[in-house]
Design a protein around this motif. Structure first.
Motif, PDB file in Angstrom:
ATOM      1  N   VAL A  16       0.841  -1.205   0.000  1.00  0.00           N
ATOM      2  CA  VAL A  16       0.000   0.000   0.000  1.00  0.00           C
ATOM      3  C   VAL A  16       0.878   1.258   0.000  1.00  0.00           C
ATOM      4  N   GLU A  35      10.743   2.981   6.077  1.00  0.00           N
ATOM      5  CA  GLU A  35      10.360   1.590   6.323  1.00  0.00           C
ATOM      6  C   GLU A  35      11.252   1.014   7.419  1.00  0.00           C
ATOM      7  N   ALA A  43       2.718  -7.691   6.068  1.00  0.00           N
ATOM      8  CA  ALA A  43       1.595  -8.503   5.573  1.00  0.00           C
ATOM      9  C   ALA A  43       1.746  -8.772   4.079  1.00  0.00           C
ATOM     10  N   THR A  44       2.413  -7.859   3.392  1.00  0.00           N
ATOM     11  CA  THR A  44       2.585  -8.005   1.942  1.00  0.00           C
ATOM     12  C   THR A  44       3.335  -9.292   1.600  1.00  0.00           C
ATOM     13  N   MET A  48      -1.478 -13.835   0.023  1.00  0.00           N
ATOM     14  CA  MET A  48      -1.570 -14.802  -1.082  1.00  0.00           C
ATOM     15  C   MET A  48      -1.346 -14.168  -2.448  1.00  0.00           C
ATOM     16  N   HIS A  50      -3.768 -12.821  -4.352  1.00  0.00           N
ATOM     17  CA  HIS A  50      -4.940 -13.031  -5.207  1.00  0.00           C
ATOM     18  C   HIS A  50      -5.545 -11.672  -5.526  1.00  0.00           C
ATOM     19  N   VAL A 173       9.707   4.692  12.439  1.00  0.00           N
ATOM     20  CA  VAL A 173       9.082   5.947  12.870  1.00  0.00           C
ATOM     21  C   VAL A 173       8.633   5.765  14.311  1.00  0.00           C
ATOM     22  N   GLU A 334      -7.412  -5.218   5.483  1.00  0.00           N
ATOM     23  CA  GLU A 334      -7.726  -6.617   5.844  1.00  0.00           C
ATOM     24  C   GLU A 334      -7.178  -7.582   4.798  1.00  0.00           C
ATOM     25  N   GLY A 335      -8.040  -8.434   4.221  1.00  0.00           N
ATOM     26  CA  GLY A 335      -7.557  -9.473   3.305  1.00  0.00           C
ATOM     27  C   GLY A 335      -7.556  -9.074   1.846  1.00  0.00           C
ATOM     28  N   GLY A 337      -5.677  -6.083   0.640  1.00  0.00           N
ATOM     29  CA  GLY A 337      -4.744  -4.964   0.421  1.00  0.00           C
ATOM     30  C   GLY A 337      -3.855  -5.123  -0.796  1.00  0.00           C
ATOM     31  N   ILE A 338      -3.616  -6.375  -1.212  1.00  0.00           N
ATOM     32  CA  ILE A 338      -2.827  -6.554  -2.436  1.00  0.00           C
ATOM     33  C   ILE A 338      -3.704  -6.103  -3.607  1.00  0.00           C
ATOM     34  N   THR A 339      -4.905  -6.633  -3.657  1.00  0.00           N
ATOM     35  CA  THR A 339      -5.841  -6.258  -4.722  1.00  0.00           C
ATOM     36  C   THR A 339      -6.038  -4.742  -4.779  1.00  0.00           C
TER      37      THR A 339
HETATM   38  C1  FAD Z   1      -2.591 -14.892   5.225  1.00  0.00           C
HETATM   39  C2  FAD Z   1      -2.941 -13.677   4.413  1.00  0.00           C
HETATM   40  C3  FAD Z   1      -3.409 -13.832   3.110  1.00  0.00           C
HETATM   41  C4  FAD Z   1      -3.728 -12.714   2.340  1.00  0.00           C
HETATM   42  N1  FAD Z   1      -4.125 -12.879   1.051  1.00  0.00           N
HETATM   43  C5  FAD Z   1      -4.431 -11.791   0.292  1.00  0.00           C
HETATM   44  C6  FAD Z   1      -4.822 -11.951  -1.074  1.00  0.00           C
HETATM   45  O1  FAD Z   1      -4.829 -13.052  -1.617  1.00  0.00           O
HETATM   46  N2  FAD Z   1      -5.179 -10.826  -1.771  1.00  0.00           N
HETATM   47  C7  FAD Z   1      -5.165  -9.586  -1.211  1.00  0.00           C
HETATM   48  O2  FAD Z   1      -5.531  -8.632  -1.880  1.00  0.00           O
HETATM   49  N3  FAD Z   1      -4.748  -9.404   0.078  1.00  0.00           N
HETATM   50  C8  FAD Z   1      -4.386 -10.474   0.826  1.00  0.00           C
HETATM   51  N4  FAD Z   1      -4.010 -10.318   2.127  1.00  0.00           N
HETATM   52  C9  FAD Z   1      -4.001  -8.964   2.694  1.00  0.00           C
HETATM   53  C10 FAD Z   1      -2.766  -8.220   2.284  1.00  0.00           C
HETATM   54  O3  FAD Z   1      -1.614  -9.023   2.471  1.00  0.00           O
HETATM   55  C11 FAD Z   1      -2.668  -6.922   3.096  1.00  0.00           C
HETATM   56  O4  FAD Z   1      -3.914  -6.250   3.081  1.00  0.00           O
HETATM   57  C12 FAD Z   1      -1.615  -5.997   2.495  1.00  0.00           C
HETATM   58  O5  FAD Z   1      -0.375  -6.662   2.352  1.00  0.00           O
HETATM   59  C13 FAD Z   1      -1.459  -4.777   3.380  1.00  0.00           C
HETATM   60  O6  FAD Z   1      -0.388  -4.024   2.888  1.00  0.00           O
HETATM   61  P1  FAD Z   1       0.158  -2.806   3.712  1.00  0.00           P
HETATM   62  O7  FAD Z   1       1.188  -2.153   2.871  1.00  0.00           O
HETATM   63  O8  FAD Z   1      -0.991  -1.999   4.208  1.00  0.00           O
HETATM   64  O9  FAD Z   1       0.780  -3.466   5.031  1.00  0.00           O
HETATM   65  P2  FAD Z   1       2.174  -4.199   5.257  1.00  0.00           P
HETATM   66  O10 FAD Z   1       2.556  -5.049   4.109  1.00  0.00           O
HETATM   67  O11 FAD Z   1       2.099  -4.841   6.583  1.00  0.00           O
HETATM   68  O12 FAD Z   1       3.199  -2.991   5.286  1.00  0.00           O
HETATM   69  C14 FAD Z   1       3.313  -2.108   6.376  1.00  0.00           C
HETATM   70  C15 FAD Z   1       4.764  -1.743   6.470  1.00  0.00           C
HETATM   71  O13 FAD Z   1       4.914  -0.736   7.474  1.00  0.00           O
HETATM   72  C16 FAD Z   1       6.122  -0.954   8.130  1.00  0.00           C
HETATM   73  N5  FAD Z   1       6.059  -0.292   9.438  1.00  0.00           N
HETATM   74  C17 FAD Z   1       5.265  -0.604  10.487  1.00  0.00           C
HETATM   75  N6  FAD Z   1       5.500   0.230  11.523  1.00  0.00           N
HETATM   76  C18 FAD Z   1       6.473   1.084  11.121  1.00  0.00           C
HETATM   77  C19 FAD Z   1       7.158   2.161  11.749  1.00  0.00           C
HETATM   78  N7  FAD Z   1       6.882   2.536  13.020  1.00  0.00           N
HETATM   79  N8  FAD Z   1       8.107   2.824  11.041  1.00  0.00           N
HETATM   80  C20 FAD Z   1       8.399   2.467   9.760  1.00  0.00           C
HETATM   81  N9  FAD Z   1       7.781   1.435   9.121  1.00  0.00           N
HETATM   82  C21 FAD Z   1       6.833   0.755   9.781  1.00  0.00           C
HETATM   83  C22 FAD Z   1       6.213  -2.471   8.242  1.00  0.00           C
HETATM   84  O14 FAD Z   1       7.557  -2.887   8.451  1.00  0.00           O
HETATM   85  C23 FAD Z   1       5.636  -2.921   6.912  1.00  0.00           C
HETATM   86  O15 FAD Z   1       6.624  -3.162   5.933  1.00  0.00           O
HETATM   87  C24 FAD Z   1      -3.625 -11.408   2.904  1.00  0.00           C
HETATM   88  C25 FAD Z   1      -3.131 -11.261   4.193  1.00  0.00           C
HETATM   89  C26 FAD Z   1      -2.776 -12.375   4.944  1.00  0.00           C
HETATM   90  C27 FAD Z   1      -2.221 -12.186   6.321  1.00  0.00           C
END
Ligand code: FAD
Length: 376
Positions: A16, A35, A43-44, A48, A50, A173, A334-335, A337-339
């Motif tokens: 995201v 980061e 979570a990324t 999965m 998908h 941060v 939630e589930g 965030g990739i999409t």
């Molecule tokens: C088992 C599972 C299966 C999934 N399958 C799918 C799927 O098939 N399709 C789909 O669309 N989504 C899926 N999801 C959901 C998806 O993975 C997440 O919604 C998405 O990865 C969220 O991305 P993000 O960038 O918000 O969070 P994250 O990937 O968690 O990134 C947040 C980043 O912030 C950094 N961070 C945190 N705190 C700090 C700080 N204080 N200072 C600096 N950096 C910090 C972390 O290190 C991290 O790298 C799945 C999730 C899980 C757990």
């Protein structure tokens, strides 16, 4: 740390934050990404990958559909390691009640221009010969696809840095302040706007956010090319995804371009540790074997966990904070965030640039959290 003042500082290089950084940089804004760990390592890396259009609500449909269109538009440009695979989804029905749900979904999607195909028992067996006998049918959604998310996050960061974005890796941060962010080492990065896209860690930096950790497990197998050809999901998955309390598992198996199978999935609230729990993995695998009996003979290589960032109304928070217009939120996916990462980035930047978006933004605005609607 840096005497420069950026237009935007983005916290978190998950999919995201990375997508938001690329979109901000495209717009000509000066950007910094901070980061704490590695790119796409939260979570990324656990997800999965998908890319799926969903119909839980009109708002969820609009965001997933818009984002899927954005993924499709860039699919030719994605590097090979992103492993974009247009395998489609089959929602599998075990009985007549689930077949009625297949027909409801078909109608919903048809009314909104999404192509689907209803499969009877025989065409389901032909499409996926390793599914057990006795299933009644399914819904094929050919436009759904699969990616390898950490490499997609890396690609977005590369896009952003190619346009001058500064990358502060391995720096956590500590606090969001007026005028920027304070790192744990005490230094300040100054910026006009801060974007909190720290995933499940976002409430630690912005107090009062209604975002909870929702733990998930996945298992990956050795290589068995063509064992399944589509992402296969049980219709009961929706019940599992919607449950806001208990722990649940659901059949969800994905073919990877490597020939491996990714087996999911579980959902748990109220668990903070990231341990792989054997009891959950066993339930998940038993559920998968109920649908794909031959899976029991395959070797698995690794299991892992990750934390989804869940909001009470199952929609992400995209836009200015309820009380601080210089703080933007891009979290709570939630589930999905990739999409929905690409649509999130577009909606966020449209708000920063003060212009209309391709879809209405209201359902995702953080201000809804103060209106009490989400507690209904
Ligand atoms: C088992 C599972 C299966 C999934 N399958 C799918 C799927 O098939 N399709 C789909 O669309 N989504 C899926 N999801 C959901 C998806 O993975 C997440 O919604 C998405 O990865 C969220 O991305 P993000 O960038 O918000 O969070 P994250 O990937 O968690 O990134 C947040 C980043 O912030 C950094 N961070 C945190 N705190 C700090 C700080 N204080 N200072 C600096 N950096 C910090 C972390 O290190 C991290 O790298 C799945 C999730 C899980 C757990």
């Amino acid at each position: 740390m840096s005497s420069k003042t950026y237009d935007v500082v983005i916290i978190g290089a998950g999919i995201v934050g990375s997508a938001c950084a690329a979109e901000c940089a495209n717009e000509g804004l000066t950007v910094a990404i901070v980061e704490a760990g590695i790119i796409g390592g939260g979570a990324t890396a656990a997800g999965m990958g998908h890319l799926t259009v969903m119909d839980d609500s009109e708002a969820q449909f609009a965001l997933t559909r818009y984002s899927q269109q954005l993924w499709d538009q860039m699919s030719d440009a994605l590097p090979r390691e992103v492993e974009h695979d247009s395998c489609g989804t089959i929602w599998v029905a075990v009985d007549d009640e689930e077949m009625a749900e297949v027909r409801r979904k078909e109608k919903f999607y048809a009314e909104r221009g999404v192509k689907t195909e209803v499969l009877d028992a025989q065409s389901l067996a032909e499409a996926e010969p390793n599914l057990r006998g006795g299933l009644v049918g399914g819904l094929r959604v050919p436009g759904d696809s699969v990616i390898y998310p950490p490499c997609a996050a890396q690609y977005f960061v590369d896009q952003a840095t190619a346009k001058g974005t500064a990358l502060f890796l391995g720096m956590a941060v500590d606090k969001i302040e007026t005028g920027g962010i304070r790192l744990r080492d005490g230094s300040l990065i100054s910026a006009g706007l801060v974007v909190n896209s720290a995933g499940s860690a976002s409430p630690a930096l912005t107090r009062g956010l209604e975002v909870k950790k929702r733990k998930g497990h996945l298992v990956i197998t050795d290589r068995y090319p063509s064992f399944v050809r589509h992402q296969l999901v049980e219709l009961g998955y929706l019940k599992s995804a919607h449950s806001m309390t208990s722990e649940s598992v659901a059949f969800n198996v994905q073919p990877r371009k490597t020939g491996q199978l990714l087996i999911g999935s579980s959902r748990q609230f109220g668990v903070d540790n990231s341990h792989v729990e054997n009891a959950i993995v066993t339930r998940m695998l038993e559920r998968a074997v109920e649908y794909l009996p031959g899976l029991g003979k395959l070797s698995s290589l690794r299991a892992w966990t990750g934390f989804r960032a869940a909001t009470p109304d199952k929609l992400p928070l995209i836009g200015p904070h309820m009380e601080n217009e210089r703080l933007y939120l891009a979290t709570g996916h939630e589930g999905l965030g990739i999409t929905t990462s690409l649509a999130t980035a577009k909606l966020l930047v449209d708000q920063i640039m003060n212009r209309d978006s391709a879809i209405p933004v209201t359902p995702y605005l953080p201000t809804r959290m103060t209106r009490g609607a989400v507690h209904a």
